[in-house]
Motif scaffolding. Structure first.
Motif, short mmCIF file in Angstrom:
data_model
loop_
_atom_site.label_atom_id
_atom_site.label_comp_id
_atom_site.label_asym_id
_atom_site.label_seq_id
_atom_site.Cartn_x
_atom_site.Cartn_y
_atom_site.Cartn_z
N ARG A 250 40.05 69.24 13.93
CA ARG A 250 39.43 70.14 12.95
C ARG A 250 38.34 69.37 12.22
N ILE A 259 45.60 59.39 6.14
CA ILE A 259 45.93 60.20 7.32
C ILE A 259 46.47 61.57 6.95
N ARG A 261 44.68 64.15 5.82
CA ARG A 261 43.75 65.14 6.36
C ARG A 261 42.78 64.42 7.29
N MET A 262 43.01 64.56 8.57
CA MET A 262 42.19 63.86 9.56
C MET A 262 41.38 64.87 10.37
N GLN A 267 49.90 67.45 16.31
CA GLN A 267 50.83 68.47 15.81
C GLN A 267 52.09 68.51 16.65
N GLU A 332 51.39 70.18 1.52
CA GLU A 332 51.99 70.73 2.75
C GLU A 332 52.27 69.65 3.79
N ARG A 379 51.10 63.55 9.08
CA ARG A 379 51.61 63.78 7.71
C ARG A 379 53.07 63.37 7.61
#
Ligand code: ATP
Length: 516
Positions: A250, A259, A261-262, A267, A332, A379
């Motif tokens: 993204r 790490i 928000r990369m 996932q 989150e 995350r």
């Protein structure tokens, strides 16, 4: 707050210094929001993936796994809604030239109000001591109620402008709330505008729009397009699930917080296909199952919470986040979404291929509904590390207090399960015995042999990378074939026969302990 930031800084530097995470392409000054997993980091990350995979696929007869490719037919992203709607609203500050997400700025504004509420609560707690009833205070104090109402009103308005894609509404909120650039205090903003988060690339020799592909922004679509293949080849009956671990990409507007928000991340997603009308039951079940999965890692209940989405994505009829208390606050960690039949129906319409299930009990075909659990592996890594890393006062070899930095990872997740240490480096009898033990144990789990420096320093090095057990070979070993087994957390040293080391360590690092 300052203390929290200190903890976070320490975590980031620990990750680099002890070989967990490096900045990508560091010799070229790095690439923003892209990171590489270092030797211990990759082991920990693989263990986290295994813990997830086993608990999903191995332990559920009705969940199977796949590994779909990152590149998919471009129509996939048209059907899923990502081409038209996978946008974040961004805004630039004309003075500082910094770029922000509008929703993050407004949420930040609300967080400041919340901090004031928390300050009032803390003050009252101090004043009333034991007697203090926090829930009652929050429910009755006028100032707190006013502030909470203000937060609720702002968040409801934000949810509306976000789901309507109402850019003028967002601009109005920024202006009315007098939101300033958090770094410089300037209120000189551009108009907000939508920004699509998908990275695009080009297929082989095809030039122009026809060859345009996207790097998948979520792994879920690889599962949806394979629904019929998987169902038929594995003869699964609804309800059943398909699980997958893989990279997603993204083009995040603001990528901060290490790490968390990369732009390239991993996932772990599971799509659970259910009979229409039963989805809320399964949604509740998966919420509980997933929360328990986190708790099994020893995260205390107060570090985890559910947060219902006010602003539902275009495909969902219910959605909740499992939030974790990171050093920078609750954020989150995992999403659980009831995605209805949106994805399968859209793919069916655009591909012209049936994506249905024949239910032998009802004797009819239907498009199943989907409950999704989606967690970012990175995350999860950050949450695990931040909970495990601590400084502790412990007695040193002379019985005096000393401080150690220790990573109290759950033993089954630890990168190195056992270190084998000869007491002295220059005693051949000790080193060759220790090497022999190491060479045997390495077939059972990730081990490390270390003979450099005093034994106390070697213990500290293992503490810092989270090794739960150290085996020390000393002169008694040569006499009676026993070693000491040191426990990272209790610091207790047991004397055990060499031929029992593997069995004892194996039992203690077994992933079953987490499932139990
Ligand atoms: P956020 O609101 O934080 O941007 P999201 O709601 O867009 O996250 P989802 O689309 O629900 O996230 O993705 C599922 C999971 O993937 C998230 O719970 C998170 O753990 C992970 N994830 C999403 N975006 C990123 C990212 N840029 N870097 C790392 N992990 C991510």
């Amino acid at each position: 707050m300052a203390q929290q930031n200190e903890a976070f800084k320490k975590l980031v530097s620990h990750c680099k210094e002890y070989g967990f995470i490096y900045q990508s392409s560091e010799i070229y000054d790095g690439l923003a929001a892209v990171y590489d997993y270092a030797p211990y980091g990759v082991l920990l990350k693989n263990n986290l993936k295994q813990y997830w995979w086993k608990s999903m696929v191995q332990l559920h007869e009705n969940i199977v796994g796949i590994d779909a490719s990152i590149l998919m037919h471009p129509k996939t992203w048209k059907a899923s809604g990502h081409v038209d709607a996978f946008n974040d609203p961004l805004i630039d500050n004309k003075d500082s030239k910094k770029r922000y997400r509008v929703d993050h700025l407004i949420e930040g504004y609300c967080e400041k109000i919340e901090a004031k509420i928390n300050k009032d609560v803390a003050k009252a707690k101090k004043k009333f001591g034991e007697e203090f009833d926090e829930a009652q205070f929050r429910a009755t104090n006028g100032r707190i109620l006013d502030r909470q109402k203000r937060i609720d009103d702002i968040m409801a308005r934000l949810a509306k402008v976000m789901s309507d894609g109402d850019m003028e509404g967002m601009a109005a909120m920024i202006e009315e709330l007098e939101i300033k650039d958090p770094e410089t205090g300037s209120a000189n903003w551009t108009e907000p505008r939508q920004f699509n988060l998908m990275f695009s690339t080009q297929l082989g020799s095809v030039a122009g729009g026809d060859g345009k592909l996207y790097l998948r922004p979520e792994t879920a679509q690889g599962i949806f397009v394979n629904f019929s293949n998987v169902q038929k080849t594995t003869r699964q009956k609804v309800p059943f699930g398909i699980a997958q671990i893989g990279k997603a990409f993204r083009n995040e507007i603001v990528a901060r917080q290490f790490i968390f928000r990369m732009r390239e991340f991993e996932q772990m997603e599971m799509q659970f296909f259910v009979k229409p009308g039963t989805e809320m039951e399964w949604y509740e079940k998966w919420k509980e199952t997933r929360l328990n999965w986190h708790k099994a890692l020893g995260h205390p209940a107060e570090k985890l919470r559910f947060h219902d989405h006010a602003n539902l994505a275009h495909y969902a009829n219910a959605a909740v986040d499992i939030e974790f208390q990171f050093p920078f606050g609750f954020r989150e960690l995992e999403g659980i979404h009831s995605r209805t039949d949106f994805d399968l129906t859209e793919h069916q319409a655009l591909s012209g291929k049936k994506l249905q299930y024949f239910d032998p009990e009802l004797n009819e075909n239907y498009v199943p509904y989907v409950v999704e659990t989606s967690i970012g592996c990175d995350r999860m890594f950050l949450a695990t590390m931040s909970h495990a890393l601590m400084d502790e006062t412990v007695p040193d070899a002379d019985g005096k207090d000393s401080t150690r930095t220790v990573l109290k990872l759950p033993a089954p997740l630890a990168p190195i399960k056992c270190a084998v240490l000869p007491l002295l480096k220059n005693k051949e009898a000790l080193t060759s015995k220790a090497r022999a033990i190491f060479n045997d144990l390495k077939f059972a789990f990730d081990c490390q042999y270390d003979e450099k420096d005093a034994i106390g320093r070697r213990y500290r090095r293992q503490d810092a990378i989270g090794t739960p057990f150290c085996v020390t070979v000393d002169f008694d070993t040569l006499e009676d074939n026993t070693v000491t087994l040191r426990d990272r957390d209790t610091l207790k040293q047991e004397r055990i026969p060499v031929d029992k080391v593997e069995q004892i360590v194996r039992e203690r690092v077994d992933m079953r302990n987490l499932f139990a």
